[in-house]
Design a protein around this motif. Structure first.
Motif, PDB file in Angstrom:
ATOM      1  N   GLN A  14       0.800  -1.039  -0.006  1.00 48.02           N
ATOM      2  CA  GLN A  14      -0.094  -0.067  -0.009  1.00 48.02           C
ATOM      3  C   GLN A  14       0.828   1.245  -0.079  1.00 48.02           C
ATOM      4  O   GLN A  14       0.412   2.383  -0.674  1.00 48.02           O
ATOM      5  CB  GLN A  14      -1.083   0.057   1.249  1.00 48.02           C
ATOM      6  CG  GLN A  14      -2.098  -0.918   0.929  1.00 48.02           C
ATOM      7  CD  GLN A  14      -1.884  -2.281   1.574  1.00 48.02           C
ATOM      8  OE1 GLN A  14      -0.834  -2.709   2.104  1.00 48.02           O
ATOM      9  NE2 GLN A  14      -2.795  -3.081   1.156  1.00 48.02           N
ATOM     10  N   TRP A  15       2.045   1.310   0.713  1.00 50.52           N
ATOM     11  CA  TRP A  15       2.690   2.385   0.718  1.00 50.52           C
ATOM     12  C   TRP A  15       3.420   2.620  -0.645  1.00 50.52           C
ATOM     13  O   TRP A  15       3.496   3.849  -1.140  1.00 50.52           O
ATOM     14  CB  TRP A  15       3.827   2.523   1.717  1.00 50.52           C
ATOM     15  CG  TRP A  15       3.425   2.391   3.067  1.00 50.52           C
ATOM     16  CD1 TRP A  15       3.247   1.639   4.137  1.00 50.52           C
ATOM     17  CD2 TRP A  15       3.185   3.679   3.858  1.00 50.52           C
ATOM     18  NE1 TRP A  15       2.766   2.110   5.222  1.00 50.52           N
ATOM     19  CE2 TRP A  15       2.732   3.259   4.968  1.00 50.52           C
ATOM     20  CE3 TRP A  15       3.124   5.062   3.239  1.00 50.52           C
ATOM     21  CZ2 TRP A  15       2.277   4.345   6.056  1.00 50.52           C
ATOM     22  CZ3 TRP A  15       2.662   6.011   4.303  1.00 50.52           C
ATOM     23  CH2 TRP A  15       2.399   5.879   5.440  1.00 50.52           C
ATOM     24  N   PHE A  66      -2.336   7.419   0.711  1.00 51.99           N
ATOM     25  CA  PHE A  66      -2.235   6.063   1.439  1.00 51.99           C
ATOM     26  C   PHE A  66      -3.640   5.479   1.778  1.00 51.99           C
ATOM     27  O   PHE A  66      -3.830   3.966   1.469  1.00 51.99           O
ATOM     28  CB  PHE A  66      -1.517   6.141   2.894  1.00 51.99           C
ATOM     29  CG  PHE A  66      -1.420   4.821   3.562  1.00 51.99           C
ATOM     30  CD1 PHE A  66      -0.579   3.895   3.228  1.00 51.99           C
ATOM     31  CD2 PHE A  66      -2.119   4.896   4.895  1.00 51.99           C
ATOM     32  CE1 PHE A  66      -0.441   2.676   4.056  1.00 51.99           C
ATOM     33  CE2 PHE A  66      -2.178   3.579   5.560  1.00 51.99           C
ATOM     34  CZ  PHE A  66      -1.276   2.315   5.288  1.00 51.99           C
ATOM     35  N   LEU A  67      -4.610   6.258   2.180  1.00 47.42           N
ATOM     36  CA  LEU A  67      -5.900   5.559   2.527  1.00 47.42           C
ATOM     37  C   LEU A  67      -6.748   5.092   1.145  1.00 47.42           C
ATOM     38  O   LEU A  67      -7.174   4.212   1.165  1.00 47.42           O
ATOM     39  CB  LEU A  67      -6.927   6.759   3.133  1.00 47.42           C
ATOM     40  CG  LEU A  67      -6.564   7.042   4.577  1.00 47.42           C
ATOM     41  CD1 LEU A  67      -7.386   8.492   5.083  1.00 47.42           C
ATOM     42  CD2 LEU A  67      -6.679   5.976   5.594  1.00 47.42           C
ATOM     43  N   SER A  68      -6.383   5.880   0.137  1.00 53.19           N
ATOM     44  CA  SER A  68      -6.821   5.588  -1.212  1.00 53.19           C
ATOM     45  C   SER A  68      -6.255   4.052  -1.659  1.00 53.19           C
ATOM     46  O   SER A  68      -6.990   3.352  -2.383  1.00 53.19           O
ATOM     47  CB  SER A  68      -6.848   6.564  -2.154  1.00 53.19           C
ATOM     48  OG  SER A  68      -5.620   6.746  -2.408  1.00 53.19           O
ATOM     49  N   GLY A 123       7.005   6.604   5.640  1.00 53.55           N
ATOM     50  CA  GLY A 123       6.172   5.534   6.058  1.00 53.55           C
ATOM     51  C   GLY A 123       6.643   4.253   5.218  1.00 53.55           C
ATOM     52  O   GLY A 123       6.320   3.254   6.153  1.00 53.55           O
ATOM     53  N   LEU A 124       6.953   4.506   4.135  1.00 58.94           N
ATOM     54  CA  LEU A 124       7.587   3.139   3.324  1.00 58.94           C
ATOM     55  C   LEU A 124       8.645   2.368   4.176  1.00 58.94           C
ATOM     56  O   LEU A 124       8.762   1.387   4.143  1.00 58.94           O
ATOM     57  CB  LEU A 124       7.836   3.718   1.975  1.00 58.94           C
ATOM     58  CG  LEU A 124       8.515   2.761   1.182  1.00 58.94           C
ATOM     59  CD1 LEU A 124       7.674   1.497   0.802  1.00 58.94           C
ATOM     60  CD2 LEU A 124       8.941   3.196  -0.193  1.00 58.94           C
ATOM     61  N   GLU A 171       7.967  -2.013   4.217  1.00 56.53           N
ATOM     62  CA  GLU A 171       7.649  -2.506   3.025  1.00 56.53           C
ATOM     63  C   GLU A 171       8.712  -2.619   2.065  1.00 56.53           C
ATOM     64  O   GLU A 171       8.674  -3.327   1.144  1.00 56.53           O
ATOM     65  CB  GLU A 171       6.569  -1.745   2.487  1.00 56.53           C
ATOM     66  CG  GLU A 171       5.120  -1.959   3.136  1.00 56.53           C
ATOM     67  CD  GLU A 171       3.874  -1.440   2.115  1.00 56.53           C
ATOM     68  OE1 GLU A 171       4.103  -0.788   1.220  1.00 56.53           O
ATOM     69  OE2 GLU A 171       2.910  -1.457   2.529  1.00 56.53           O
ATOM     70  N   TRP A 172       9.606  -1.859   1.949  1.00 54.30           N
ATOM     71  CA  TRP A 172      10.619  -1.743   0.968  1.00 54.30           C
ATOM     72  C   TRP A 172      11.663  -3.173   0.980  1.00 54.30           C
ATOM     73  O   TRP A 172      12.146  -3.096  -0.103  1.00 54.30           O
ATOM     74  CB  TRP A 172      11.643  -0.633   1.294  1.00 54.30           C
ATOM     75  CG  TRP A 172      12.244  -0.600   2.669  1.00 54.30           C
ATOM     76  CD1 TRP A 172      11.999  -0.345   3.957  1.00 54.30           C
ATOM     77  CD2 TRP A 172      13.601  -1.423   2.957  1.00 54.30           C
ATOM     78  NE1 TRP A 172      12.876  -0.648   4.659  1.00 54.30           N
ATOM     79  CE2 TRP A 172      13.991  -0.981   4.383  1.00 54.30           C
ATOM     80  CE3 TRP A 172      14.715  -1.763   1.850  1.00 54.30           C
ATOM     81  CZ2 TRP A 172      15.067  -1.616   4.939  1.00 54.30           C
ATOM     82  CZ3 TRP A 172      15.828  -2.170   2.548  1.00 54.30           C
ATOM     83  CH2 TRP A 172      16.107  -2.244   3.780  1.00 54.30           C
TER      84      TRP A 172
END
Length: 374
Positions: free
Chosen positions: A57-58, A119-121, A246-247, A252-253
């Motif tokens: 997502q990020w 992020f929410l979308s 945030g990523l 997530e990376w």
């Protein structure tokens, strides 16, 4: 821009007005095309990313904002050629530039809202079909009307109220029948999460658009292309930095290489999907800020709602989304709401032209026109 009209000689009023009106419509059409094409292609590419194995997502949020460097050549050209003052006839209009701290706060606030909404979308789109996501996201028009009422003194006419009601109803209809609009393998709980995240993203986007118009009027106080590019460039820069934090904070990376190798369409398609998603969102951003600059944040949202049929049709063709009766009704209501708002805009423009024509004729005849007190 109004100062230019007022300072022109009387015998040039008609010619200059016609020329500027043509240029205004050209800019409007270009902005509308960017909004419609950018939003439709970006939403469909975002759905393609998740449908073919994407799970981050990020990352999906990051590509919504990171495309701003493509504006760098235009930004540098505009900055070098933009005058500090606007001269019209014998009148020079000098606008005091806001402080560096004020501009930084403006861009940081808008960047935070854009990062949060992105992020929410992206989270909502991971659990919803493209067509369902588009209809729900149209609720941002109602949120924009609410925020614009308090921030920008937006006036509500019967046609605008009708437009807002229809668009809001069209976006919430799907909440009462989630089973027909859920993706295969997505539970009701995840569908509900996707619905809530999409509504919150719509609210955040609406607030950022309304605040953009507010900051243009109260702080930036410049009506030129350079100011528009500044807004797009720096708010996207701040948003990208926040999403990048945030990523890395989420970890997530670490799985990007494995996700790229496992992508169903291949590594090259993985990179191209994210790249063109970033470019599409940037085109949408350019068009959105252009419409805010030329008309209002509410009109920008109405144009965004008009993109619903495009996303619906292509989602059915590409992803084989279900087009049941509920979605058809929601889409018809959305189009009806758009037409209602456009008709109000036509009425306002017709009244404005009639009023200007009457005033110019009276002034040409030596008649002083006074407006009655409100």
């Amino acid at each position: 821009m109004d100062l230019e009209k007022e300072s022109n000689p009387q015998n040039q009023n008609s010619t200059n007005f016609s020329g500027r009106n043509c240029k205004w419509w050209i800019k409007m059409v270009m902005s509308m095309v960017f909004v419609l094409a950018g939003q439709a292609s970006a939403t469909l590419l975002g759905r393609l990313y998740y449908a073919k194995g994407g799970q981050r997502q990020w990352i999906a949020a990051f590509v919504q904002t990171v495309g701003f460097p493509i504006l760098l050549p235009f930004y540098l050209l505009s900055s070098s050629s933009s005058p500090n003052s606007t001269t019209s006839g014998n009148t020079t209009n000098q606008t005091k530039s806001p402080s560096f701290l004020a501009l930084t706060m403006v861009y940081a606030i808008l960047g935070f809202l854009i990062a949060l909404s992105s992020f929410l979308s992206s989270y909502g789109l991971s659990y919803l079909s493209a067509s369902t996501f588009a209809i729900i996201f149209a609720s941002q028009l109602g949120f924009t009307a609410l925020f614009s009422f308090f921030l920008n003194s937006q006036k509500f006419t019967p046609f605008i109220i009708n437009s807002l009601i229809l668009l809001t109803i069209s976006s919430v209809l799907l909440a009462f029948q989630p089973s027909s609009s859920s993706l295969a393998g997505v539970s009701k709980a995840k569908h509900a999460i996707g619905f809530i995240c999409t509504v919150l993203a719509a609210a955040g986007t609406a607030l950022s658009l309304a605040l953009s118009q507010f900051f243009f009027r109260k702080i930036i106080k410049k009506e030129n292309f350079s100011a528009v590019l500044d807004m797009i460039f720096f708010e996207s820069f701040f948003a990208s930095c926040m999403i990048l934090i945030g990523l890395f904070a989420s970890g997530e990376w670490k799985g990007l290489r494995g996700e790229m190798e496992g992508y169903e369409l291949g590594k090259v398609s993985y990179v191209m999907t994210l790249t063109w998603t970033a470019i599409s969102w940037q085109l949408f951003q350019i068009g959105a800020v252009g419409l805010i600059f030329e008309v209002s944040s509410l009109f920008c949202n109405v144009m965004s709602a008009l993109g619903l049929p495009l996303i619906q049709v292509f989602a059915v063709i590409i992803f084989h989304d279900k087009m049941d009766g509920l979605k058809v009704v929601a889409m018809i209501l959305a189009i009806w709401g758009f037409v209602s708002y456009i008709y109000q805009h036509y009425i306002d423009e017709h009244k404005s032209k009639t009023s200007n024509s009457t005033e110019n004729n009276a002034n040409a005849n030596g008649v002083v026109v006074t407006k009655p007190p409100v």
